[in-house]
Design a protein around this motif. Structure first.
Motif, PDB file in Angstrom:
ATOM      1  N   ARG A   8      -2.185 -15.612   5.041  1.00  0.00           N
ATOM      2  CA  ARG A   8      -3.053 -15.082   6.079  1.00  0.00           C
ATOM      3  C   ARG A   8      -2.800 -15.804   7.385  1.00  0.00           C
ATOM      4  O   ARG A   8      -2.795 -15.228   8.450  1.00  0.00           O
ATOM      5  N   THR A  11      -0.256 -14.579  10.015  1.00  0.00           N
ATOM      6  CA  THR A  11      -0.395 -13.200  10.452  1.00  0.00           C
ATOM      7  C   THR A  11       0.104 -13.031  11.876  1.00  0.00           C
ATOM      8  O   THR A  11       0.307 -13.998  12.594  1.00  0.00           O
ATOM      9  N   PRO A  12       0.275 -11.776  12.267  1.00  0.00           N
ATOM     10  CA  PRO A  12       1.024 -11.384  13.438  1.00  0.00           C
ATOM     11  C   PRO A  12       0.960 -12.264  14.682  1.00  0.00           C
ATOM     12  O   PRO A  12       1.926 -12.879  15.024  1.00  0.00           O
ATOM     13  N   ILE A  13      -0.177 -12.322  15.327  1.00  0.00           N
ATOM     14  CA  ILE A  13      -0.201 -12.812  16.694  1.00  0.00           C
ATOM     15  C   ILE A  13       0.101 -14.295  16.758  1.00  0.00           C
ATOM     16  O   ILE A  13       0.385 -14.844  17.782  1.00  0.00           O
TER      17      ILE A  13
ATOM     18  N   ARG B  40      -2.415 -10.362   0.580  1.00  0.00           N
ATOM     19  CA  ARG B  40      -3.040 -11.644   0.909  1.00  0.00           C
ATOM     20  C   ARG B  40      -3.351 -12.444  -0.343  1.00  0.00           C
ATOM     21  O   ARG B  40      -3.298 -13.662  -0.339  1.00  0.00           O
ATOM     22  N   LEU B 281      -9.179  -9.088  17.501  1.00  0.00           N
ATOM     23  CA  LEU B 281      -7.812  -9.422  17.116  1.00  0.00           C
ATOM     24  C   LEU B 281      -7.743  -9.711  15.626  1.00  0.00           C
ATOM     25  O   LEU B 281      -6.876  -9.226  14.903  1.00  0.00           O
ATOM     26  N   GLU B 285      -5.630  -7.673  12.809  1.00  0.00           N
ATOM     27  CA  GLU B 285      -4.642  -8.356  11.966  1.00  0.00           C
ATOM     28  C   GLU B 285      -4.863  -8.063  10.491  1.00  0.00           C
ATOM     29  O   GLU B 285      -3.920  -7.912   9.732  1.00  0.00           O
ATOM     30  N   ASN B 286      -6.108  -8.031  10.088  1.00  0.00           N
ATOM     31  CA  ASN B 286      -6.401  -7.898   8.670  1.00  0.00           C
ATOM     32  C   ASN B 286      -6.778  -6.480   8.276  1.00  0.00           C
ATOM     33  O   ASN B 286      -7.266  -6.258   7.180  1.00  0.00           O
TER      34      ASN B 286
END
Lengths: 549, 325
Positions: A8, A11-13, B40, B281, B285-286
């Motif tokens: 987790r 994750t992207p950013i 996850r 955000l 993301e999730n």
């Protein structure tokens, strides 16, 4: 129960702003780190960054996977045993002093430690253990480790029996190693699925002392059952986002972090190698997957050829910044996994051989026009994107045309899960022994038809011998027999190349030794060093002692 | 009154459209939350557990229509559901926890930037032809530079190098939330740098906008008339020109008030500010549908409310709208 957190946190950013800030930090690094050092008198608090979070929600329910705050398992709630993933086979009695299997692995009898108390003064008993597992049975959504629970029986205040519907030897880690035990007298009044447990009462070395959305604090449990421990009196968990943690480490605000730091020697170590340490042991395996439902990849010669052409050393050095090491061809986690290596391939190692690769391709009889593939990578994982470019260059040398394509994380998860891809890079979690990784990579039961989402074996490997070895492992708790089964799986990995191991995914851990010493290291890997790994983080805290002692 | 009734009808229709889009858009994203969940959890999940988790998370396999009706029904009861990322925290709790930070920071900064920008715009327009025109290229530059660049540059200079300001978080680690001196001053201290970046980055627009309208207004007959009557230049500037020129700026101010709730996602990322932008955000993301929907809903309603406010302000400020009605 927490290894998914790393996933987790990646994750992207995460990387973009982090990299920007890091660049700025680097450019302006004044080279004058702030004064630090243990204050005379009281032992100082330890500042911990576990996962990237802009703010915390008040959740200390150890049944939760996603919302729960770090430290709930290990520091507040404890497990029955501590199983060290860095030394497969090593376990330490914790709330349980012993366990015994019977009925062919369908019954586990646990002997519990006496004299342990919950922090509200109530004694810890077999009722609590039985209640914890009964709760998992009653609420399948909490039973994410998929324990096949049938029921529990309290035999004595310090003895409890757990019954399973099927042989469960291979699940020992999920039963004793990472299942935090909760207090029956407090949890039985609540719905464990939605309860946020704002005032946790555990048996562990720490108690929650204050909470705000930006910081929570734990104080030591004065009545902890391990006498004289813990030494660190206070733990502070501030909320840091991925980019703030870089500055936090650079400015010396954080004592212990589990963060990805680009160019760590400049940003974090910065001329203080004596105190600013890091340790990145392997925590899982990153591999190159070839979709075996494609006719070309179904041929072992093609897979061998690709494996021979890929320069893993370069990938580790360039794409992974040298933070990790090239994987053993068997996929077994090293160092530590020696006993699980197939004896005939103990010293196997990757080396690039373009000529031999070309030869193999020719033998395979696959037309060169068919050797054109797309390599799918999640674009937020910039290191994998780089690795994909390197693989593309390597494979071009043997006449395989690869187009690398970065897609959104969600899109990638979905495509790889459903098997609608040619090639991809993906990580597989580690476990208490290399078995878990290899099972996830190879289990025929996970080879779902293309179009149906699966949770492992994304390459869709189907092989009777493999499945027999997996069944062998799960049918016994004899360590030698388990080792033999894993060795067999490793042999298949080396000889038949169902997937191509690339490198180990590191567990991130940065720690400073100016306040406390006794951290795990390559020389003494007594627990996973990352603060986000539980219950290992609590084990690390119990090993700490003031600097200078 | 008919004007207002018509506007209200329009707003209701827009609110419905917003709520519906809000329902649809997250579902158009690639992948689905269950896949992500399994990713996850790293795959070690029993199918039975997945089904039960989906139920607990409120993810259903029901048809889109059924989901839509459930969604509308829950909204009517004020229920936004539980977040998947922070399960089992309620989305409303998360929003309630982060919204005040955003409104406090972005709201105050927007107000400051508006007041300052309008004032400077009036002055620059009034003194056009003087050295003040030199401000214009600077504002055009600020207008063109991406916001996060300004923010990062300021963080670098004032946060990292000079260490005048903290560079992350909403308050210091040495205080606990309470309505007392140390906490409040810590909040203000931590808000200073992000607020300054917002003011600097958004003020340019205001200056330019106000100046341009003001210049046009200054050419109007009634301004010439006022000057001819011999009124003080201050009076002409403020009571005649600025008062008329400010109308478009009021609209844009009201609109930007609406966007305050949406927060400055970039500000909050750069400064690790625990506002609604950071939460959004996290939700994206999730693939946290309930959280995203809840936040989008609050944002769209805020924009609508701000529009309504702008309409009302127009009715009050501009007599022509009243006559037409």
């Amino acid at each position: 129960m927490t290894s998914h957190r790393r996933q987790r946190s990646r994750t992207p950013i995460r990387l973009l702003p982090a990299a920007l800030v890091a660049a700025l930090v680097l450019a302006g690094c004044s080279g004058a780190p702030p004064e630090r050092g243990a204050a005379a008198g009281d032992a100082p608090p330890l500042v911990i960054h576990a996962i990237d979070a802009g703010s915390f929600q008040e959740d200390f329910n150890p049944f939760h996977l996603e919302g729960v705050n770090l430290g709930s398992t290990g520091m507040i709630y404890e497990t029955l045993e501590f199983i060290n993933k860095l030394k497969p086979g090593e376990s330490t009695p914790w709330l349980a002093t012993g366990h015994e299997w019977s009925d062919k692995g369908k019954t586990l009898t646990l002997t519990l430690r006496q004299g342990v108390k919950w922090t509200d003064g109530t004694p810890f008993t077999a009722d609590d253990v039985a209640f914890t597992f009964d709760t998992l049975k009653k609420h399948p959504e909490l039973n994410t480790a998929a324990l096949d629970l049938k029921g529990t029986t309290v035999l004595a205040p310090d003895k409890v029996e757990i019954d399973f519907g099927s042989t469960s030897y291979a699940k020992l880690y999920n039963i004793t190693g990472n299942r935090p035990i909760v207090a029956k007298h407090l949890f039985e009044k609540e719905n464990p699925v939605t309860f946020t447990n704002p005032k946790p009462v555990g048996t562990g070395p720490y108690m929650l002392s204050s909470f705000s959305s930006q910081l929570y604090e734990m104080k030591k449990n004065p009545a902890y059952w391990q006498p004289g421990k813990p030494v660190v009196p206070t733990l502070r968990f501030p909320a840091y986002t991925a980019n703030a943690v870089q500055t936090g480490l650079q400015q010396g605000e954080i004592d212990w972090a589990g963060a990805f730091v680009p160019d760590i020697d400049k940003i974090y170590v910065q001329g203080q190698p004596e105190t600013n340490k890091y340790y990145f042991p392997p925590e899982g395996l990153v591999s190159l997957y070839l979709n075996l439902t494609k006719p070309a990849f179904a041929k072992p010669e093609v897979r061998q050829a690709i494996s021979l052409a890929v320069d893993r050393d370069r990938i580790v050095k360039v794409a992974e910044r040298g933070y990790t090491t090239v994987a053993h061809p068997s996929g077994v986690s090293m160092p530590g996994g020696d006993a699980y290596l197939p004896p005939e391939h103990k010293d196997a190692a990757y080396s690039v051989d373009v000529e031999k690769a070309k030869q193999l391709l020719q033998q395979s009889g696959v037309e060169s026009s068919e050797l054109s593939f797309t390599l799918l990578v999640p674009s937020p994982f910039t290191d994998w994107v780089n690795a994909a470019q390197l693989i593309r260059e390597d494979l071009a040398k043997i006449g395989i045309k690869v187009e690398t394509r970065g897609v959104a994380f969600q899109d990638w998860v979905s495509k790889v899960g459903k098997g609608t891809y040619d090639m991809t890079i993906r990580g597989t979690p580690g476990g208490p022994t290399p078995y878990l990784t290899l099972r996830t990579l190879l289990d025929g039961g996970l080879a779902k038809p293309v179009g149906t989402s699966t949770s492992g074996n994304y390459e869709r490997w189907k092989d009777g011998e493999t499945d027999r070895l997996i069944a062998d492992y799960t049918a016994t708790d004899d360590q030698a027999a388990q080792e033999r089964a894993v060795q067999g799986l490793g042999k298949i990995m080396v000889e038949k190349v169902p997937v191509l191991p690339l490198f180990y995914s590191p567990s991130w851990a940065q720690y400073r030794t100016d306040k406390y010493v006794g951290w795990p290291s390559e020389q003494d890997p007594y627990a996973m060093p990352s603060p986000y790994t539980s219950p290992d983080a609590a084990v690390v805290l119990l090993h700490l002692r003031p600097a200078g002692t | 009154m008919r004007f207002l009734a018509r506007r209200l009808g329009f707003y209701l229709l827009t609110a419905w459209a917003a709520v519906t889009l809000n329902f649809l858009i997250p579902r158009l994203m690639p992948g689905d939350p269950v896949d992500l969940l399994v990713a996850r959890l790293k795959g070690n999940v029993d199918p039975a557990a997945i089904d039960a988790m989906k139920r607990a998370f409120g993810i259903s396999d029901a048809g889109v229509w059924q989901q839509y009706l459930d969604y509308l029904g829950n909204l009517l009861h004020g229920e936004l559901g539980r977040s998947i990322t922070f399960f089992p925290a309620e989305v409303s709790t998360i929003i309630a926890g982060s919204l005040p930070w955003t409104i406090g920071l972005v709201g105050v900064a927007t107000l400051l930037s508006y007041l300052l920008g309008t004032f400077l715009g009036v002055i620059v327009a009034w003194k056009r032809g003087s050295w003040l025109d030199g401000v214009l290229p600077a504002t055009t530059f600020m207008h063109a530079v991406p916001y996060f660049w300004v923010a990062l540059a300021l963080v670098f200079v004032f946060g990292v190098t000079l260490r005048w300001f903290p560079v992350s978080r909403a308050y210091g680690l040495d205080v606990m939330p309470a309505f007392d001196g140390p906490f409040v001053s810590s909040v203000l201290y931590h808000a200073a740098l992000p607020a300054i970046t917002i003011v600097i980055a958004s003020m340019a627009d205001r200056i330019l906008g106000m100046r341009n309208v003001m210049v046009t207004t200054l050419g109007e007959d009634y301004v010439v008339m006022a000057e001819a009557k011999g009124l003080t230049s201050r009076r002409v500037m403020w009571a005649y020109a600025a008062r008329n020129a400010i109308l478009p700026n009021i609209t844009s101010f009201a609109l930007s008030l609406g966007f305050v709730v949406g927060g400055s996602v970039l500000t909050e990322i750069v400064f690790s500010y625990p506002g609604i932008g950071s939460m959004l955000l996290k939700g994206v993301e999730n693939e946290d549908f309930p959280l995203m929907q809840g936040i989008f809903l609050v944002i769209s309603l805020a924009v609508l409310a701000a529009n309504l406010l702008a309409d009302l302000a127009y009715v009050v400020l501009d007599p022509r709208t009243r006559q037409e009605a």
